[in-house]
Design a protein around this motif. Structure first.
Motif, PDB file in Angstrom:
ATOM      1  N   UNK A 176       0.821  -1.215   0.000  1.00  0.00           N
ATOM      2  CA  UNK A 176       0.000   0.000   0.000  1.00  0.00           C
ATOM      3  C   UNK A 176       0.853   1.263   0.000  1.00  0.00           C
ATOM      4  N   UNK A 177       2.110   1.141   0.369  1.00  0.00           N
ATOM      5  CA  UNK A 177       3.008   2.295   0.306  1.00  0.00           C
ATOM      6  C   UNK A 177       3.241   2.686  -1.146  1.00  0.00           C
ATOM      7  N   UNK A 178       3.233   1.669  -2.047  1.00  0.00           N
ATOM      8  CA  UNK A 178       3.601   1.903  -3.439  1.00  0.00           C
ATOM      9  C   UNK A 178       2.379   2.087  -4.342  1.00  0.00           C
ATOM     10  N   UNK A 179       1.350   1.308  -4.127  1.00  0.00           N
ATOM     11  CA  UNK A 179       0.158   1.377  -4.997  1.00  0.00           C
ATOM     12  C   UNK A 179      -1.078   1.516  -4.118  1.00  0.00           C
ATOM     13  N   UNK A 180      -2.102   2.158  -4.646  1.00  0.00           N
ATOM     14  CA  UNK A 180      -3.335   2.322  -3.844  1.00  0.00           C
ATOM     15  C   UNK A 180      -4.079   1.006  -3.717  1.00  0.00           C
ATOM     16  N   UNK A 181      -4.445   0.693  -2.512  1.00  0.00           N
ATOM     17  CA  UNK A 181      -5.196  -0.531  -2.223  1.00  0.00           C
ATOM     18  C   UNK A 181      -6.431  -0.141  -1.433  1.00  0.00           C
ATOM     19  N   UNK A 182      -7.558  -0.620  -1.904  1.00  0.00           N
ATOM     20  CA  UNK A 182      -8.795  -0.292  -1.216  1.00  0.00           C
ATOM     21  C   UNK A 182      -8.808  -0.913   0.179  1.00  0.00           C
ATOM     22  N   UNK A 183      -9.510  -0.239   1.066  1.00  0.00           N
ATOM     23  CA  UNK A 183      -9.653  -0.679   2.465  1.00  0.00           C
ATOM     24  C   UNK A 183      -8.353  -0.593   3.264  1.00  0.00           C
TER      25      UNK A 183
ATOM     26  N   UNK B 227       7.577  15.332 -11.427  1.00  0.00           N
ATOM     27  CA  UNK B 227       7.468  15.409  -9.964  1.00  0.00           C
ATOM     28  C   UNK B 227       7.098  16.818  -9.530  1.00  0.00           C
ATOM     29  N   UNK B 228       7.706  17.825 -10.188  1.00  0.00           N
ATOM     30  CA  UNK B 228       7.438  19.215  -9.815  1.00  0.00           C
ATOM     31  C   UNK B 228       5.983  19.594 -10.045  1.00  0.00           C
TER      32      UNK B 228
ATOM     33  N   UNK C  15      13.136   3.799 -16.490  1.00  0.00           N
ATOM     34  CA  UNK C  15      12.026   3.056 -15.872  1.00  0.00           C
ATOM     35  C   UNK C  15      10.737   3.881 -15.907  1.00  0.00           C
ATOM     36  N   UNK C  16      10.863   5.163 -15.584  1.00  0.00           N
ATOM     37  CA  UNK C  16       9.679   6.028 -15.566  1.00  0.00           C
ATOM     38  C   UNK C  16       9.111   6.173 -16.980  1.00  0.00           C
ATOM     39  N   UNK C  17       9.966   6.220 -17.975  1.00  0.00           N
ATOM     40  CA  UNK C  17       9.509   6.369 -19.363  1.00  0.00           C
ATOM     41  C   UNK C  17       8.873   5.074 -19.856  1.00  0.00           C
ATOM     42  N   UNK C  18       9.480   3.941 -19.511  1.00  0.00           N
ATOM     43  CA  UNK C  18       8.964   2.639 -19.960  1.00  0.00           C
ATOM     44  C   UNK C  18       7.573   2.380 -19.394  1.00  0.00           C
ATOM     45  N   UNK C  19       7.383   2.712 -18.111  1.00  0.00           N
ATOM     46  CA  UNK C  19       6.095   2.445 -17.451  1.00  0.00           C
ATOM     47  C   UNK C  19       5.337   3.757 -17.213  1.00  0.00           C
ATOM     48  N   UNK C  20       5.356   4.650 -18.184  1.00  0.00           N
ATOM     49  CA  UNK C  20       4.847   6.007 -17.975  1.00  0.00           C
ATOM     50  C   UNK C  20       3.392   6.009 -17.538  1.00  0.00           C
ATOM     51  N   UNK C  21       2.537   5.261 -18.278  1.00  0.00           N
ATOM     52  CA  UNK C  21       1.096   5.287 -17.962  1.00  0.00           C
ATOM     53  C   UNK C  21       0.826   4.721 -16.568  1.00  0.00           C
ATOM     54  N   UNK C  22       1.600   3.749 -16.201  1.00  0.00           N
ATOM     55  CA  UNK C  22       1.392   3.122 -14.872  1.00  0.00           C
ATOM     56  C   UNK C  22       1.956   3.991 -13.759  1.00  0.00           C
ATOM     57  N   UNK C  23       3.107   4.587 -14.001  1.00  0.00           N
ATOM     58  CA  UNK C  23       3.818   5.282 -12.929  1.00  0.00           C
ATOM     59  C   UNK C  23       3.283   6.679 -12.695  1.00  0.00           C
ATOM     60  N   UNK C  24       2.762   7.311 -13.731  1.00  0.00           N
ATOM     61  CA  UNK C  24       2.335   8.717 -13.573  1.00  0.00           C
ATOM     62  C   UNK C  24       1.334   8.894 -12.446  1.00  0.00           C
ATOM     63  N   UNK C  25       0.254   8.093 -12.405  1.00  0.00           N
ATOM     64  CA  UNK C  25      -0.665   8.251 -11.248  1.00  0.00           C
ATOM     65  C   UNK C  25      -0.010   7.883  -9.913  1.00  0.00           C
ATOM     66  N   UNK C  26       0.926   6.950  -9.969  1.00  0.00           N
ATOM     67  CA  UNK C  26       1.613   6.599  -8.717  1.00  0.00           C
ATOM     68  C   UNK C  26       2.450   7.765  -8.210  1.00  0.00           C
ATOM     69  N   UNK C  27       3.150   8.452  -9.155  1.00  0.00           N
ATOM     70  CA  UNK C  27       3.945   9.622  -8.754  1.00  0.00           C
ATOM     71  C   UNK C  27       3.037  10.675  -8.143  1.00  0.00           C
TER      72      UNK C  27
ATOM     73  N   UNK D 134       0.256  10.190  -6.649  1.00  0.00           N
ATOM     74  CA  UNK D 134      -0.145   9.732  -5.305  1.00  0.00           C
ATOM     75  C   UNK D 134       0.990   9.897  -4.307  1.00  0.00           C
ATOM     76  N   UNK D 135       2.209   9.491  -4.705  1.00  0.00           N
ATOM     77  CA  UNK D 135       3.347   9.577  -3.786  1.00  0.00           C
ATOM     78  C   UNK D 135       3.630  11.014  -3.383  1.00  0.00           C
TER      79      UNK D 135
END
Length: 1742
Positions: free
Chosen positions: A1376-1383, A1472-1473, A1546-1558, A1560-1561
């Motif tokens: 849950x630190x890395x990805x959003x988990x319900x509950x 990030x900015x 890594x950020x470029x390769x997984x851009x669609x996945x990582x962008x919302x994570x960034x 959130x973080x």
């Protein structure tokens, strides 16, 4: 305004005093009224309030009266007039304060400087010593008589070049009169009250108007009762609790007394009686208790306060100090009482500790600071000396708080010492005092007999000898007639003392049965040791004046003749040998009494040598009749002592017990030998120079009881023959010494430096020695100097020490010619070692083994006839007799030692003859040993030379063959010289050639034997090497010192097993992901160190375990002292980024069967409980034990679980990789988590229909829930029950130690702590490798690598012993630190955790998601590879973001990164900015890239270690190289971990996945707080902890310690400043003032500090003791050598030697590594195991 009003009131009061008819009476009346209103108003003293009232109502009016105006104005006027500065420092030392003495410039060792003066003086660059003061002395800076050069530091340098004389008083007349009046009144007031007796009444002026019935029961300190005794007595007597009694006792010990009861006279009397009776039950002596009226106690309190006030006032002006001195030394006007200072001195022994200290300090800062008054005081002190010493001897307090300790301040001043000798006859006074104290020990012969003496009293008497040494420490350069007279009078009194020692404590050989009671002998030798330097100082004084020397010799001889024990009572008889007749009186040491104490005889010998050295011997006939010098009589008693030592060596006195053996030992020991054994040898040399040589030798034979033996007597008793042989050896040795030992100034022309040089050479011939060992083996002079430094460089070379041991001196080759194997200061063991060492050296150099006698310096004229011994008839007869026994093979009558000494004597004689022939004409040389050796007995073929020639062929003397050969060569050489060096006859030439050929043959034979021995050694070593290699291969785990070269990098498996995959080997060196290489799998068979049985390590078999130690650690902490465990915190699930406290698991690498370990552990538990102080070594309650093999401290075991290498189908993995992208993997994981949560709820809820209705499209979710299984599952690994049991044992210990909680196997935190210790141990290992400059792989020792692999495999297997639901819950919370988990709510910020701990937890817990209800499953190799890959990618990206957000002080522009990397870094930073407010926008991509490269490197290194231990895939070659650059290392790590070398990719390769994570973080509120500096963020890379930087010069540390102030207490008691080497805090250790509560127990400052700063582990430097203290817990610690060495490469614990110390970086680095490797508890346990602990040290109080 209030202050001015107080001064006005005080001025008004002082004005009334002046106007009174009797000002003194008026002042006393004021004190009578006010003092009871200030002091002792309540039962408990109130120091702050009392001080304030005393200052306002008492001291301020007195100062106003003194100055006649505002005191501030008066002091300012005095300062303007000058006369306040003093050339003398006068700082009074406290106990334990560091003081310095300059060995180059100090007049004597008692001249010392305080820290400040030393730091500002020229002596800092000289040879100085430092030591802790015992208290009571003061700084000698400014005393011109104390220093040869540099008498003043820069602070006290007034430019004076002569001793400061007392100036005329510079005070105004009125001020002087007022001062005289006030000082007189107050000093008398103080004196009367301090010498108060219990029964006395206050004087009329001080009697209170109304006397209240209020008294105090006052308890005084003594040294008879212990702390516990006093506490017990107070609890029983005054009904107080333990804490109150403890407080009373501590203050009584500190101040000397305390009121313990306040009440009426009756109640106080009852308390007094109870205290006395209760204390008398414990000790035969009751405690001292007095009952004082409160008014008396109040006045005594003021009297003490006035003592401090006096010091303050006389410090204002020299004039005031002089007035005070006049008053202090002035007797009463009526003459019926002595001066106040004399009264105080006479009552000193009856005063309590606090009063003594103040009086002594007052004397220091007044009388001893003025030259004239110091002289007057010294005379008064000398007059009272005997009484003061009597009081001190009957007192029970230490000398440092006795008035007698002031003698060192008086007697060591050269001019003052001369005056005291002339005016006070001080030598006579001191010696008479000693005689008076020892008179009770005189027997009817007026000789001392110390049987049944009181050791404590005797010790105090011995202190008086120090004063005599102080008086004599500086000999005069100019003598006056008065000085001669009084010194000579003192010398005669000294002879009276020696007369009582001459012949004291005689011993007589015990026959029949062993002695029943050992006689006292220590007392006599204690006096002898005290007199050791005094005797030499008296001789030095006598030598400085020719007349005194001659008179002293005459007087000493007169005393010698009248000694009562000297006459021989037997009738004289004649002895015949070799046609010589010797008239003597029979005496046998073995049958008649003999004494080892002969100080008068030895003093006479010393004076005689000085007469010879100075040339005054020729004037001796003018002072005495030379006919009265009976040298036979003079030699008699010293010869008896030598014979006694010989007979003890021959075991003839063994029935007399150890006391006699001890006396003989000290007789020849370095502490006493100069004035005992050495002087006896000198006396025998004097006698040998004056007597007929044959008669002298006959006397020696008679006293050795060998006369009849060498005259043909025989015996069949084997014991008698053995004794004769031993005595013959000792007699021959004595002759060697008498003829050969000439290194005494006066006996030969040598200097003292030559003597020291020879001593050092012979010590180094034994073995290389440390400086301290050399110093201990050399005699000291009166200044405690050995002279070693002046000669050591001339005779030796210095070898510096390594990280242990000490520096050693080795003798120079050119000095070896001075070696004498029979050096007279060698002990038996030293003789054997030296002989063996030198023979080995000569063999290595290719020489023979003959140890030739060195060429001695020639005797002076007075001793020139000593060499005649070596050529006299009796000497030849003795040697012939000895050699004849050998040649005739009479085995019981000779020994090899006897022959060795006889050969040395012959060689000595030949060397002497050779020297004389070489220095003079043959006709002038009368010494003819070689002629007699050839001629005497030659008719019968029994000459000495004949016997010697025969001995050469005897096989029984093979060891002496080289010496015999050399001796025969010397005979030929001397013969050639006697023939005027003419060419030798042909016969001699042939003989020489024959001898040369024989010698060549012998050399060749020796060489052949040496080569054969060398070949044999090589063969044996080869066999040993092969055996060792075989042993190492067989017992790999037993060896922890050899770096591993195969387990990590060696890929020597068969090609067929590796090449199943189409990929190349270089491409397979990837540890993560679908391209993961093949791990190296080895079938490992290990041997149990307990049962020695070998077993293969398998997961399903019987468990094998590694010994291990789990401990809390702060090695990696970024915040010392911070606590981790908080009820609302995320720890232990999420480790904070500062790594405040971690849990480390280490192993010594030794293997056991689990069952063997359990039996061993039970045995340890049973046997150790009965061991003395076992709790100091191991804590049984916490499961501790010592490794059976290496004795390392352990508290658990780690099960050995073999690596299970994965075998990937790379084609299938590639297909799966196309489907299982990061985004898809996250969806599958989240779906699995959601499904597991639903199942958990279904199991808990009873309402099933409601649940189904709420779920909606359950069928889709169900399919998604099981989709995780579709990428590959397999059966879990099978573990035996014993392995799982050991997993549980280890996990429980880690949990218990790491969280400091009771054992609880069911606690959900158990698996978390297993993962945490795995992560922390890897991080600590990586940190250690960086600090040691080693490569990441291939550098660990076998034990470290085995322990690390075992910890990782244990942590991976631990989930098998825990509830899978618990593991799944932990995985969910971590993910849950890395990805959003319900509950799952309240996820932490990415700045609030350590991501490597998170990675380890996720990697080791993710297999739990594959668990199904009906069947146990675990992910397949492909699933595991992708799980590891995606987890690593996710965590790495989060860590990169963590680095960026915590590093906001980057430079705006920077070059160095590749263009592509810089662009991608800038893109990520821009993203990030967008989601973070407050980020700087002027940072370039290069700066970002550089920052991330540096910050992420430790994380990647740790990850590489983790996956290497998990998969066994060998690392790339670049990671084996310790010299690889960070750039190359980063690329290699990324390759090994399947990461792009440009991590921003890594950020470029997984851009669609990582962008919302960034988004959130970055959206966490903690981020904005960190960016605005509201919360401190950990920087990356983390700072690598090191021990604090220590100064190079140890005196800097001592200076810091001297300025240390206790944070709690303000008293002047001795403190123990202790430096924490982790954080640099200075602590007050071993003191009750700074104790703190820890777990409900009072502990010392260091223990409390270690608990927070080092998680219980501590490294402390005790500054004043110069030693390291290692701590591992409240009850366990040990000392360790400090990393400071002197110039000789040695440590100096307790500053015993006091040499300048400098930091040794290598040793400090070793200590640093000891901490980094978590070996502190292990080091403590090992040191305590070796040390035999009789008395446990209370480490918790440190």
């Amino acid at each position: 305004m209030a202050e001015d009003e107080k001064i006005l009131n005080a001025l008004e009061l002082s004005k009334r005093w002046k106007e009174a008819s009797d000002s003194g009476t008026a002042i006393l009346c004021h004190l009578m009224e006010e003092v009871p209103q200030v002091y002792c108003l309540e039962a408990e003293p109130r120091p702050p309030e009392e001080e304030l009232l005393a200052q306002q109502r008492l001291l301020l009016p007195l100062e106003c009266f003194l100055f006649g105006e505002d005191p501030r104005v008066g002091v300012e006027k005095l300062q303007q007039r000058g006369g306040t500065a003093s050339q003398l420092c006068g700082r009074v030392f406290k106990e334990g304060e560091t003081v310095y003495s300059c060995r180059d410039c100090a007049i004597d060792p008692t001249c010392v400087l305080c820290m400040d003066c030393f730091q500002n003086s020229t002596h800092k660059g000289h040879r100085y010593k430092m030591h802790a003061s015992s208290g009571g002395g003061f700084c000698d800076c400014g005393d011109l008589e104390a220093w040869k050069t540099g008498p003043c530091c820069s602070k006290h340098d007034t430019g004076a070049s002569v001793p400061m004389e007392t100036e005329e008083c510079v005070l105004e007349t009125d001020l002087q009169q007022r001062a005289q009046l006030l000082f007189q009144v107050l000093l008398n007031y103080c004196t009367e009250l301090l010498v108060w007796e219990e029964s006395q009444e206050l004087s009329t002026e001080l009697q209170p108007r109304v006397k209240e019935n209020m008294y105090l029961c006052v308890l005084y300190n003594d040294e008879h009762h212990s702390y516990d005794h006093v506490i017990y007595t107070l609890q029983r007597s005054i009904n107080c609790d333990h804490n109150e009694a403890q407080t009373h006792t501590a203050l009584i010990d500190k101040e000397g007394r305390r009121a313990v009861k306040r009440g009426t006279l009756r109640t106080c009397q009852q308390a007094k009686d109870l205290i006395r009776s209760n204390s008398e039950h414990i000790s035969l002596q009751p405690l001292r208790v007095e009952i004082l009226h409160t008014a008396v106690m109040a006045h005594q309190s003021l009297a003490l306060r006035l003592g401090v006030w006096f010091q303050q006032v006389i410090g204002y002006s020299v004039g005031l100090r002089q007035v005070f001195c006049q008053v202090a030394l002035q007797p009463s006007a009526e003459g019926d009482r002595p001066s106040p200072i004399c009264r105080l001195m006479l009552h000193d022994a009856r005063l309590y500790k606090g009063a003594r200290k103040i009086i002594h300090e007052l004397i220091f800062c007044s009388l001893l600071m003025e030259t004239e008054y110091k002289r007057q005081f010294a005379l008064e002190f000398t007059k009272l000396y005997q009484q003061l010493q009597k009081d001190f001897i009957s007192d029970d307090h230490e000398r440092n708080i006795s008035i007698t300790a002031l003698s060192v301040q008086i007697f060591t001043v050269p001019t003052l010492a001369r005056q005291l000798i002339e005016d006070g006859n001080v030598i006579t006074v001191i010696i008479n005092t000693v005689m008076e104290m020892l008179r009770e020990h005189l027997d009817f012969n007026n000789r001392f007999h110390f049987q049944g003496y009181n050791s404590d009293k005797f010790f105090r008497v011995q202190v008086i000898f120090h004063d005599l040494r102080y008086i004599l420490i500086s000999k005069p350069s100019v003598w006056t007639e008065e000085l001669r007279t009084h010194f000579f009078n003192g010398f005669k009194v000294f002879l009276d003392l020696l007369n009582c020692m001459q012949g004291m404590e005689e011993v007589k050989r015990q026959f029949g049965q062993h002695i029943e009671v050992e006689p006292e002998w220590e007392a006599g030798f204690s006096i002898q040791i005290q007199l050791h330097h005094i005797l030499s100082m008296f001789q030095d004084w006598c030598t400085s004046d020719e007349m005194v020397l001659l008179m002293a010799f005459k007087e000493c001889h007169r005393y010698f003749l009248r000694c009562t024990n000297q006459p021989l009572h037997s009738e004289p008889v004649d002895a015949y040998m070799c046609k010589h007749i010797f008239h003597h009186r029979p005496y046998k040491v073995s049958q008649e009494p003999v004494s080892i104490h002969l100080p008068i005889s030895r003093l006479l010998a010393g004076l005689y040598v000085h007469l010879c050295r100075t040339g005054a011997l020729k004037l001796l006939p003018q002072y005495m009749d030379l006919e009265s010098l009976d040298f036979t009589f003079l030699a008699e008693h010293p010869l008896r002592c030598v014979v006694l030592a010989a007979q003890v060596s021959a075991e003839m006195w063994r029935r007399n017990g150890l006391s006699l053996v001890s006396q003989v030992y000290y007789y020849q020991d370095v502490k006493c030998r100069e004035e005992m054994y050495d002087k006896d040898i000198i006396i025998l040399q004097i006698a040998a120079s004056k007597m007929d040589s044959n008669h002298f030798l006959m006397l020696i034979l008679l006293r050795f009881e060998l006369f009849d033996v060498f005259n043909g007597s025989s015996s069949k008793d084997q014991e008698v023959l053995r004794q004769w042989n031993k005595l013959t050896e000792e007699m021959l040795y004595l002759l060697i010494v008498i003829a050969g030992e000439r290194y005494v100034p006066g006996i030969s022309g040598v200097s003292r430096e030559d003597v020291t040089m020879r001593e050092v050479i012979h010590l180094l011939c034994i073995q290389p020695m440390a400086h301290s060992s050399l110093v201990k083996s050399l005699p000291e002079d009166e200044s405690h100097e050995t002279g070693l430094e002046t000669v050591i460089a001339k005779v030796s070379t210095f070898k510096k020490p390594g990280v242990s041991g000490h520096g050693l001196y080795e003798v120079k080759k050119e000095c070896l010619q001075e070696f004498n194997p029979f050096f007279y200061h060698y002990t038996k063991s030293q003789f054997s070692k030296a002989e063996d060492t030198q023979k080995k050296r000569r063999v290595q150099e290719g020489n023979d083994k003959a140890l030739r006698p060195p060429i001695p310096p020639p005797f002076t004229e007075a001793f020139s006839r000593v060499v005649c011994l070596l050529g006299c008839d009796v000497f030849i007869h003795v040697l012939r007799h000895v050699l004849q026994r050998v040649v005739e093979d009479r085995a019981p009558l000779w020994t090899e030692t006897m022959i060795q000494r006889a050969l040395h004597l012959i060689a000595q004689a030949l060397v002497e003859e050779n020297s004389q022939l070489g220095a003079a004409n043959v006709e002038d040389v009368t010494f003819n040993f070689s002629l007699k050796a050839r001629q005497i007995g030659s008719e019968q073929g029994k000459s000495l030379f004949h016997f010697l020639s025969k001995m050469k062929t005897l096989p029984s003397l093979e060891a002496q063959k080289d010496m015999i050969t050399w001796t025969l060569q010397m005979f030929e050489m001397v013969k050639c010289l006697r023939e005027n060096s003419s060419p030798a006859p042909s016969q001699s030439v042939e003989q020489a050639k024959l001898e040369e050929s024989v010698q060549d043959k012998e050399k060749a034979e020796r060489k052949r034997k040496a080569e054969a021995a060398k070949r044999h050694r090589q063969k044996v070593m080869a066999q040993m090497s092969a055996m060792q290699k075989n042993f190492i291969e067989t017992h790999k785990m037993l060896y922890d010192n050899m770096p591993d070269s195969g387990n990590q990098a060696d890929t020597t498996t068969e090609p067929s097993s590796v090449c199943e995959s189409p990929m190349e080997l270089s491409e397979s060196r990837v540890a993560v992901g679908p391209q993961q290489g093949m791990g190296i799998s080895e079938r490992e068979s290990l041997t149990c160190i307990l049962c020695q049985e070998e077993q293969e390590v398998v997961a399903g078999g019987a468990a094998m375990v590694l010994t291990a130690c789990v401990q809390r650690s702060t090695v990696l902490t970024q915040s010392h002292g911070r606590s981790l465990y908080t009820p609302d915190g995320c720890y232990p699930l999420l480790m904070p980024p500062d790594l405040a406290v971690g849990t480390h698991t280490g192993s010594c690498g030794h293997v056991m069967h689990a069952t063997c370990w359990q039996k061993y552990f039970e045995a340890v538990q049973n046997t150790t409980r009965n061991r003395l102080h076992a709790e100091m070594i191991i804590d049984l309650e916490n499961g501790e034990y010592l490794c059976p093999l290496c004795k390392s401290l352990c508290n658990t075991v780690i099960p050995l679980i073999p690596l299970e290498p994965a075998s990937l189908n790379y084609e299938s993995a590639e297909i799966v990789g196309q489907l299982l992208t990061l985004q898809r993997w996250i969806q599958i994981i989240l779906a699995r988590i959601k499904g597991l949560c639903v199942k958990a709820q279904e199991a808990e809820e009873s309402s099933e229909s409601a649940t189904v209705a709420e779920m909606g499209p359950f069928g889709e979710d169900q399919a998604e829930f099981r989709s995780i299984l579709s990428f590959g599952v397999q059966e879990p690994r099978k573990f035996s029950e014993s392995v799982l049991q050991m997993v549980q044992v280890c996990a429980t210990t880690v949990h218990r130690v790491g969280l400091q909680v009771p054992p609880n196997e069911q606690c959900p935190d158990v698996p978390i702590m297993a993962w945490n210790t795995c992560a922390y141990t890897i991080q600590a290992t990586e940190n250690m490798l960086v600090e040691e400059g080693k490569g990441l792989f291939g550098s660990l020792q076998n034990r470290q690598l085995a322990g690390l692999k075992a910890v990782v495999q244990f942590a991976a297997a631990q989930r098998r012993r825990s509830s899978q639901a618990v593991i799944q819950k932990h995985f969910t919370d971590m993910l849950a630190v890395l990805v959003p988990i319900s509950n799952v709510e309240g996820s932490s910020s990415i700045l609030e955790m350590d991501f490597f701990h998170l990675l380890v937890g996720l990697v080791l817990s993710i297999p739990s998601l594959y668990q199904e209800e009906a069947v146990d499953l675990q992910p397949s190799s492909i699933s595991t590879a992708y799980n590891h890959l995606h987890l690593l990618h996710l965590v790495t990206m989060a860590h990169v973001l963590q680095i960026l957000l915590s590093s906001q002080d980057l430079p705006a522009g920077m070059s160095g990164a590749k263009e592509e990397e810089a662009e991608s870094a800038a893109a990520v930073y821009s993203t990030v900015a967008q989601y973070t407010g407050g980020l700087r926008t002027d940072i370039s991509g290069c700066s970002v890239a550089d920052c991330v490269r540096k910050g992420v490197l430790p994380f990647l290194r740790c990850s590489a270690l983790l996956f290497n231990c998990l998969t066994g895939v060998p690392p790339p070659e670049e990671l084996l190289d310790k010299a690889v650059t960070p750039e190359v290392q980063l690329e290699a790590l990324c390759c090994y971990l399947a990461l792009p070398s440009n991590l921003f990719q890594l950020f470029h390769t997984h851009l669609d996945t990582v962008d919302p994570l960034i988004q959130r973080w970055c959206g966490n509120p903690a981020i904005s707080k960190a960016l605005t500096a509201q919360v401190a963020a950990t920087r990356y890379p983390r700072k690598r902890n090191r021990l604090i930087n220590l100064p190079e010069d140890y005196s800097v540390l001592l200076n810091q310690a001297s300025q240390f102030k206790c944070p709690v207490s303000s008293d002047d008691d001795r403190k123990h400043p202790t430096l924490c080497l982790f954080c640099g805090d200075m602590l007050c250790s071993q003191s009750t003032c700074c104790q703190k509560q820890l777990d409900g127990e009072n502990v010392g400052a260091c223990t409390a500090h270690a608990a927070t700063c080092g998680a219980g582990v501590g490294l402390f430097l005790r500054v004043r003791e110069c030693e390291i203290v290692l701590m591992a817990s409240k009850t366990r610690g040990s000392t360790y050598p400090a990393p400071y060495l002197d110039d000789y490469g040695e440590t100096d614990p307790q500053l015993g030697r006091g040499n300048p110390l400098h930091l040794c970086p290598e040793r400090y680095r070793k200590l640093h590594y000891l901490w980094l490797q978590h070996c502190v508890p292990e080091e403590i346990a090992r040191s305590l195991e070796v040390l035999n602990v009789m008395f446990a040290f209370e480490w918790h109080s440190l």
